[in-house]
Design a protein around this motif. Structure first.
Motif, mmCIF file in Angstrom:
data_model
loop_
_atom_site.group_PDB
_atom_site.id
_atom_site.type_symbol
_atom_site.label_atom_id
_atom_site.label_comp_id
_atom_site.label_asym_id
_atom_site.label_seq_id
_atom_site.Cartn_x
_atom_site.Cartn_y
_atom_site.Cartn_z
ATOM 1 N N VAL A 1 11.261 20.664 -4.335
ATOM 2 C CA VAL A 1 9.802 20.558 -4.363
ATOM 3 C C VAL A 1 9.480 19.226 -5.024
ATOM 4 N N ALA A 2 8.648 18.422 -4.375
ATOM 5 C CA ALA A 2 8.315 17.126 -4.966
ATOM 6 C C ALA A 2 6.825 16.853 -4.766
ATOM 7 N N ALA A 3 6.299 15.967 -5.585
ATOM 8 C CA ALA A 3 4.861 15.708 -5.581
ATOM 9 C C ALA A 3 4.601 14.224 -5.725
ATOM 10 N N VAL A 4 3.541 13.789 -5.049
ATOM 11 C CA VAL A 4 3.175 12.388 -5.174
ATOM 12 C C VAL A 4 1.655 12.275 -5.128
ATOM 13 N N SER A 5 1.149 11.274 -5.825
ATOM 14 C CA SER A 5 -0.297 11.060 -5.787
ATOM 15 C C SER A 5 -0.641 10.010 -4.735
ATOM 16 N N CYS A 6 -1.813 10.164 -4.152
ATOM 17 C CA CYS A 6 -2.344 9.170 -3.223
ATOM 18 C C CYS A 6 -3.825 9.002 -3.557
ATOM 19 N N GLY A 7 -4.406 7.930 -3.070
ATOM 20 C CA GLY A 7 -5.823 7.762 -3.341
ATOM 21 C C GLY A 7 -6.384 6.600 -2.542
ATOM 22 N N ILE A 8 -7.684 6.414 -2.662
ATOM 23 C CA ILE A 8 -8.315 5.275 -1.993
ATOM 24 C C ILE A 8 -8.717 4.291 -3.076
ATOM 25 N N TYR A 9 -8.030 3.145 -3.064
ATOM 26 C CA TYR A 9 -8.235 2.135 -4.099
ATOM 27 C C TYR A 9 -8.754 0.864 -3.421
ATOM 28 N N ALA A 10 -9.860 0.376 -3.877
ATOM 29 C CA ALA A 10 -10.461 -0.819 -3.279
ATOM 30 C C ALA A 10 -10.590 -0.668 -1.760
ATOM 31 N N LEU B 1 0.823 -1.220 0.000
ATOM 32 C CA LEU B 1 0.000 0.000 0.000
ATOM 33 C C LEU B 1 0.852 1.263 0.000
ATOM 34 N N SER B 2 1.975 1.210 0.697
ATOM 35 C CA SER B 2 2.791 2.419 0.843
ATOM 36 C C SER B 2 4.060 2.333 0.011
ATOM 37 N N GLU B 3 4.015 1.522 -1.047
ATOM 38 C CA GLU B 3 5.217 1.333 -1.859
ATOM 39 C C GLU B 3 5.143 2.139 -3.148
ATOM 40 N N MET B 4 6.185 2.938 -3.379
ATOM 41 C CA MET B 4 6.291 3.710 -4.621
ATOM 42 C C MET B 4 6.721 2.793 -5.777
ATOM 43 N N ARG B 5 6.493 3.241 -6.991
ATOM 44 C CA ARG B 5 7.106 2.567 -8.142
ATOM 45 C C ARG B 5 8.595 2.913 -8.160
ATOM 46 N N GLN C 1 -8.782 1.015 0.290
ATOM 47 C CA GLN C 1 -7.524 1.181 1.021
ATOM 48 C C GLN C 1 -6.760 2.404 0.547
ATOM 49 N N PRO C 2 -6.149 3.131 1.469
ATOM 50 C CA PRO C 2 -5.297 4.238 1.042
ATOM 51 C C PRO C 2 -4.013 3.703 0.409
ATOM 52 N N VAL C 3 -3.679 4.186 -0.777
ATOM 53 C CA VAL C 3 -2.464 3.708 -1.470
ATOM 54 C C VAL C 3 -1.620 4.891 -1.938
ATOM 55 N N LEU C 4 -0.334 4.615 -2.104
ATOM 56 C CA LEU C 4 0.633 5.641 -2.493
ATOM 57 C C LEU C 4 1.018 5.454 -3.954
ATOM 58 N N ASP C 5 1.121 6.584 -4.682
ATOM 59 C CA ASP C 5 1.679 6.590 -6.046
ATOM 60 C C ASP C 5 0.880 5.693 -6.983
ATOM 61 N N LEU C 6 -0.328 6.123 -7.319
ATOM 62 C CA LEU C 6 -1.229 5.314 -8.157
ATOM 63 C C LEU C 6 -0.713 5.191 -9.588
ATOM 64 N N ASP C 7 -0.757 3.992 -10.112
ATOM 65 C CA ASP C 7 -0.499 3.836 -11.549
ATOM 66 C C ASP C 7 -1.835 3.887 -12.290
ATOM 67 N N TYR C 8 -1.785 3.804 -13.612
ATOM 68 C CA TYR C 8 -3.000 4.031 -14.385
ATOM 69 C C TYR C 8 -4.141 3.072 -14.044
ATOM 70 N N PRO C 9 -3.864 1.772 -13.905
ATOM 71 C CA PRO C 9 -4.983 0.862 -13.560
ATOM 72 C C PRO C 9 -5.650 1.256 -12.237
ATOM 73 N N GLU C 10 -4.877 1.716 -11.265
ATOM 74 C CA GLU C 10 -5.458 2.165 -10.002
ATOM 75 C C GLU C 10 -6.194 3.490 -10.169
ATOM 76 N N ASP C 11 -5.541 4.404 -10.870
ATOM 77 C CA ASP C 11 -6.069 5.750 -11.067
ATOM 78 C C ASP C 11 -7.450 5.705 -11.713
ATOM 79 N N SER C 12 -7.639 4.802 -12.665
ATOM 80 C CA SER C 12 -8.903 4.791 -13.401
ATOM 81 C C SER C 12 -10.016 4.111 -12.602
ATOM 82 N N GLU C 13 -9.641 3.448 -11.501
ATOM 83 C CA GLU C 13 -10.644 2.791 -10.653
ATOM 84 C C GLU C 13 -10.944 3.575 -9.371
ATOM 85 N N ALA C 14 -9.930 4.315 -8.883
ATOM 86 C CA ALA C 14 -10.061 4.957 -7.573
ATOM 87 C C ALA C 14 -11.150 6.021 -7.585
#
Lengths: 237, 237, 237, 237, 237, 237
Positions: free
Chosen positions: E159-168, E8-12, E170-183
């Motif tokens: 300055v740095a930026a990261v995406s987060c979201g709620i996927y299935a 859940l908290s793992e970056m690419r 659960q809170p997850v870090l650094d969404l990839d496209y399959p996650e992004d399109s579902e979250a």
């Protein structure tokens, strides 16, 4: 005599790296010296309205330059609100050139769009786009053939392009930017692998040229194209 | 064999009528068969920003087609909100070609804009625009010289253009629309009066051509241009 | 008193030359003094979406000026990226005026587009466009009737237009450019052949006018329109 | 006989509420029945380039409709990417009309922009815009005079506008939307307080009108304008 | 549980390759998994009009996607005639974020434009653009400092930026496209190296989130940003 | 300490007047202090192409500012030829926020467009647009339910929005323009009636903020939204 120290008939080092992006049906990065162009081919099942129902396929191209592909930053065309005249000319040329090597009956009602985006520019970007664009096109066609979506190979022959011009009074092959910005006469030759001509565009700005010079330039172009075709064939394996 | 019954190397009748509009500094209506183009030249004291202060002059061109100059009505570009790719290509070619015959130092910091508007189209409008455009330009320059605004003639030589192509397997001169829409290979040759080349654009769509054919087309073009130059010189007196 | 030496109620010489372009279904060049407008009519089988299936026809118009139709060169609207406010106003007026003389039931579901392109301007281009536009329209309709595509004549009456204004304190007919640019009050009267009104547009800029003056201008307009209708009828035979 | 039950020469109820927005130098909401237009006047120290340095002032106008000011939602012009032809016509008319009542020397080198935004439409929006626009303009000018930025009143007279037309065969005053969409002949009359004319626009669509009818409409318009001027004067106190 | 098999908290995997184009004053290719963005920084001596003469510098950004950076080909914005709403939003965010880390007094009257062009997209392109954009900016600033054109370092902090979201759920870090399109809930956190916030954008589409979840997402973002800052510092040496 | 003399957690007076325009299916004028926004909702039976046939409804929004809603006049976006980046951002936010409170299955294949037009601006226009937009939406939905076109209420909960920021070092609620133009940190919180979050946008320009401050701002926002929801419920009865 040439700024780069090359011989009059010497090309810049050419490399073509394939499979550089995971989404496109075909892709390559072509590098002619410091000119780097990313070429991708996209297959779609729809064709333009004017050939709908004809059974014929279509190949088209679009061209762009990243804003800082050049020495000083260029305005982004999306911001300017339209593609400039030079861009329109170039992408029409790429599309027309690639179509000359395509059997549109064999392709069937499919459209392949070749996008050529200049990552770094040092002269000759339209020629690099045609030469690299053919590689991306070929890889996409291979995918169609492998999947059985196309039976006989719609690509008749490689299509390659090279620039020639008169620099400091001498005919030279494959102009880089320092030469291009000085040459009073320069142009592009686009050919099939066997040397038959698809397009010749040779123009002078503040200068003119004789038929004898035209012939010398055609000789250089034949040499250049044969080297490029070898690189294309090596790239597509 | 040609739809019009002309010989392979026979031009359409050419006429150039000067002084056709009262406002422009130079003007003519050029008729190559059923292709009629109104050419006007406008002199302005300002030059484009990139040469301001250089002492050099500029010659540029714009091209347009009246909506019903063609067999079926075309959409007006002012309504479409932009000039199409073909229009942009053509007007850049006209400007570049005319500049090749201009001594920009002798012209001095002035801009001359040549407008070429197609009243009726039957193939070869860009060549007619260049040939007629030169006449309008010459008349405007004569006015400058008469007024003493320019000392030595900035026009080095007439500039004329003719189309050639391969129609039904044969090289032909000065294609009209029925030929143009069938020919797989066609292009434009732009030359000075002495036959030196300014621009060659020879392109194939769904076909290719050999160097031998390229040479035959160059021969035809030389013949055509020499006839056009004679008509230009007669027109400007 | 008028710059041209004309009487207050004297029109400029009018000529209407028909059949001036080979592609259009109807065409004419109308000349009102130094104002020259090329009018063409195009017949199409499709109508605008808002009357599809209604059985009614449509007549519309577009207007343009060549860049050097004017004393100093105007920017080409295709380059500017849109038609200016004045152009839009004028072409809407031409279309509305011509439609007032059309029986749209008799025309049936066809669209006729009248293009009015100003070749040379010296005031009164919108009136010349309406008067000449009707001639082009009539010639196109004649072709439809000859072919049996239309049974009864959809043109109820000629439609003609003339400008009037108050110049140097006097009501004058058919203003040319020197008058137009000085007159504080001027406008256009559009009528059928019998003098019934279709449109009156009389506007003042930095001035006003009385009802008595309005009546004098209407008198002048009736005289002008009757002369124009005679020229129209002579032109269409 | 009229859908609203009004007499032929009866206006809708008119109200003009001033000071409706805190930022503008002058503002009002004008209501002619269900037609509501918000008018604001903005004073700026810069004038358009063509009068810079002339010492003259300028009054201009812009017009817009909120997307749901109409029965069915209209596309927002900002989304469409340009103002439509109708909008351009109307705002040019408003500006020209207001300027006819302005002494531009007395105003001095200032620009006043009158924005007319239709909040709710029920016919006659352009007339309401002119009538309300004059009130906003007057309030802004009063502010200039109070501040001593202008010495003598640059407003010569109120300017007001009213629509008239032929509805069901009868001349009627101040058309509402149900009448407007049926009337074959309708137009706008813009006048000074003393009845002198600034602009007449009377147009027919699928109909025509006689001079006698034109006179009846002018009579109605005079009545309407005098009532509007009374409302304007009451509003500006 | 994540499509990629990540925690859940793992970056690419993140890589930042600098100096990838020879013309720009600073450049890098940032890769966050399969998302690849080319970032270049251009230094210019002119600043936008609104700060001319203020002594302050400006940092701005532009964003683009190559047409085939995505799974299916997107229309080129230069062809569409404008930048889409999403593009405009993103490039304003990048510019605003980078400016938060800049001492504009120390920079002096210079403008640095950061271009972020997506070569391959797999979710998170705006965050990658900010993170990589800072590296290009830093390299350009280093060049200014080396040349003595700037005395004290105008860059306060990475300055740095990261995406987060709620996927299935659960809170997850650094969404990839399959996650992004579902979250149903996702957003971006932009921070300085010390964890202070510059911008939070957390939005739900067809869902909502609680304050407790907001806090969990902030925790994830802090972890992600600290890893990205380490990669940035390694890249700029 | 606040320019208006308000407490840190004090909202401006809020009023919501419904039924302000006769054509729209739902409408209100929301006033938050001197910020006045006219909100209308339009129901249409067509949905965007990407959900055609899905059975789902759609809610979208457009935003505009009258040219003189601001202290100094802004250029009209219809004249500029496009909506600015800020406008596009705001209208996307309004649409996304309102959709979060909609059960799109219950709505069925209908589109509701909410237009938010700023009549007078004094900070916080996007929040006022969302809050007032929900009222217009609710009134339109009520009409659908009354007519039986929708069975169960598709609106899950009120949606309201409020701005917060750090002004002079203190967290404040509902910033007006004088605060907004000074605050280094400010943003918008959009919530359902029960306080669940839909969107958080908190950005700094030339400043940063800590997590503790973020929490204080969230507390303020919860207070503000609960007051707004009360006003919404009162307005819709």
């Amino acid at each position: 005599m040439r700024p780069s120290g090359r011989q009059l008939s010497e090309m810049r080092p050419v490399s073509i790296e394939t499979g550089v992006t995971k989404h496109a049906e075909g892709s390559c990065m072509i590098r002619m010296g410091d000119t780097h162009v990313l070429c991708t081919a996209t297959i779609e099942d729809r064709v333009p309205p004017f050939i709908k129902g004809s059974g014929l396929g279509w190949v088209t191209a679009e061209y762009g330059m990243l804003p800082r592909s050049t020495t000083s930053r260029m305005r982004r065309e999306a911001t300017a609100g339209k593609q400039g005249g030079r861009t329109v000319e170039i992408q029409r040329l790429i599309g027309r050139s690639l179509r000359a090597g395509v059997d549109r009956v064999a392709l069937g009602e499919k459209q392949i769009t070749v996008d050529c985006d200049v990552i770094q520019a040092d002269g000759g970007t339209r020629c690099a786009s045609i030469t690299g664009g053919w590689v991306a096109l070929k890889l996409a066609v291979n995918k169609l053939m492998k999947a059985g979506d196309v039976i006989s190979d719609p690509l008749i022959s490689p299509v390659a392009a090279v620039s020639c011009g008169i620099y400091a009074g001498q005919p030279v092959l494959d102009l880089d930017y320092p030469e291009d910005s000085e040459a009073g006469v320069d142009g592009n030759f686009i050919m099939l692998a066997d040397g038959r001509l698809i397009e010749v565009q040779m123009s002078a700005e503040g200068a003119t040229y004789s038929r004898a010079q035209m012939n010398e330039l055609l000789d250089l172009a034949e040499k250049g194209v044969s080297e490029l075709v070898a690189a294309q064939l090596a790239a597509v394996g």
